[in-house]
Design an enzyme around this catalytic site. Sequence first.
Site, short mmCIF file in Angstrom:
data_model
loop_
_atom_site.label_atom_id
_atom_site.label_comp_id
_atom_site.label_asym_id
_atom_site.label_seq_id
_atom_site.Cartn_x
_atom_site.Cartn_y
_atom_site.Cartn_z
N ASP A 139 71.65 -40.79 -16.71
CA ASP A 139 70.27 -40.30 -16.69
C ASP A 139 70.22 -38.84 -17.14
O ASP A 139 71.26 -38.20 -17.33
CB ASP A 139 69.65 -40.47 -15.29
CG ASP A 139 70.62 -40.06 -14.16
OD1 ASP A 139 71.58 -39.34 -14.43
OD2 ASP A 139 70.39 -40.48 -13.01
N ASN B 230 67.26 -42.47 -0.65
CA ASN B 230 66.16 -43.46 -0.67
C ASN B 230 66.58 -44.75 -1.38
O ASN B 230 65.75 -45.59 -1.68
CB ASN B 230 64.91 -42.87 -1.32
CG ASN B 230 65.08 -42.56 -2.81
OD1 ASN B 230 66.15 -42.80 -3.38
ND2 ASN B 230 64.05 -42.03 -3.43
N HIS C 124 68.00 -44.99 -4.44
CA HIS C 124 67.98 -45.01 -5.90
C HIS C 124 69.38 -45.00 -6.48
O HIS C 124 70.32 -44.46 -5.89
CB HIS C 124 67.11 -43.88 -6.48
CG HIS C 124 67.69 -42.50 -6.45
ND1 HIS C 124 66.99 -41.42 -5.96
CD2 HIS C 124 68.87 -42.00 -6.88
CE1 HIS C 124 67.72 -40.33 -6.09
NE2 HIS C 124 68.88 -40.66 -6.64
N GLU D 246 63.96 -45.05 -8.99
CA GLU D 246 63.41 -44.84 -7.65
C GLU D 246 62.93 -46.17 -7.05
O GLU D 246 62.76 -47.16 -7.78
CB GLU D 246 62.23 -43.86 -7.74
CG GLU D 246 62.57 -42.49 -8.32
CD GLU D 246 63.38 -41.61 -7.37
OE1 GLU D 246 64.01 -42.12 -6.42
OE2 GLU D 246 63.38 -40.38 -7.59
C1 GLP Z 1 70.80 -38.04 -8.29
C2 GLP Z 1 71.27 -38.77 -9.57
C3 GLP Z 1 72.01 -40.03 -9.23
C4 GLP Z 1 72.87 -39.74 -8.02
C5 GLP Z 1 72.00 -39.58 -6.81
C6 GLP Z 1 72.74 -39.12 -5.58
O1 GLP Z 1 69.55 -37.53 -8.35
N1 GLP Z 1 70.29 -39.04 -10.55
O2 GLP Z 1 72.77 -40.46 -10.35
O3 GLP Z 1 73.77 -40.81 -7.81
O4 GLP Z 1 70.88 -38.78 -7.10
O5 GLP Z 1 73.06 -37.77 -5.70
P1 GLP Z 1 74.26 -37.09 -4.88
O6 GLP Z 1 75.50 -37.79 -5.31
O7 GLP Z 1 74.24 -35.65 -5.29
O8 GLP Z 1 73.95 -37.30 -3.45
#
Ligand code: GLP
Length: 258
Positions: free
Chosen positions: A66, A135, A137, A142
């Site tokens: 992304d 959440n 995702h 989302e």
């Molecule tokens: C982010 C990314 C995801 C990631 C998730 C968890 O916003 N877009 O690819 O897996 O949220 O983030 P983190 O690993 O920093 O908790």
Amino acid sequence: MQIILCESAEQVGRRAADIIEARVRQGPAVLGLATGGSPASTYAELIRRHREEGLRFGDVTAFTLDEYAGLPADHPQSYHSTIRREFVDHVDLDLAKLHTPRGDAEDLVAEAARYDLAIVGAGGIDVQLLGIGANGHIGFNEPTSSLRSRTRVKTLAVATRTANARFFEGDDEEVPKLCLTQGLGTIGESRQAVLVALGSAKAAAVQAMVEGPVSAFCPGSVLQLHPRATIVLDPGAASQLTMLEYYRDAQALNDGLQ
Ligand code: GLP
């Protein structure tokens, strides 16, 4: 789904790196790369294996999951810059083979379609590394994302912008409101998926993903439909699972077979 229970973030990184290394050593590979805090120990371990054990990434093509809309690739908080800083610039992966959606494309809808086709054109993703948001995702899909969605423009949830404000000097308003993300259908086409989760803040999302119904309300639950998904967890992230004993038994048997 295969569940791997680990004692620490470092062990999560080693187990995820084992899966990636096994595929990379087989020959030319297409990897899907995640950003965020979760895969940091995986990248640290892959970098160590590159430096100390001769693990080569010269035959690897990579696609990130992304990107923030509006940020050019060279913005310090773009996922293009982030993945370079955290992984790509420390190994021998050819920059020409690193693909990220162009967050500053004039036509974001066309850019999303181009990116999705580029993945197909590269032969599809062999191993997709993933994290999960609190959440539920995955990527930036989302809750309520279509389970068959392709790479597209999405609106970020307020909770996601707040969680990611730490990368924008703590200011939610600085976090872009839109993004480009591989869709849940795109992620589902990867030949193998490895999701890493750390800490009790992810425990409810992990429980819903693994043990809840397949539902667009928990996008990670789409991995229940994936033919080869491995979920690698530290004790905090695993703490709300109800079938821990079963996962431990299965893991012990699997490890014994290898
Ligand atoms: C982010 C990314 C995801 C990631 C998730 C968890 O916003 N877009 O690819 O897996 O949220 O983030 P983190 O690993 O920093 O908790």
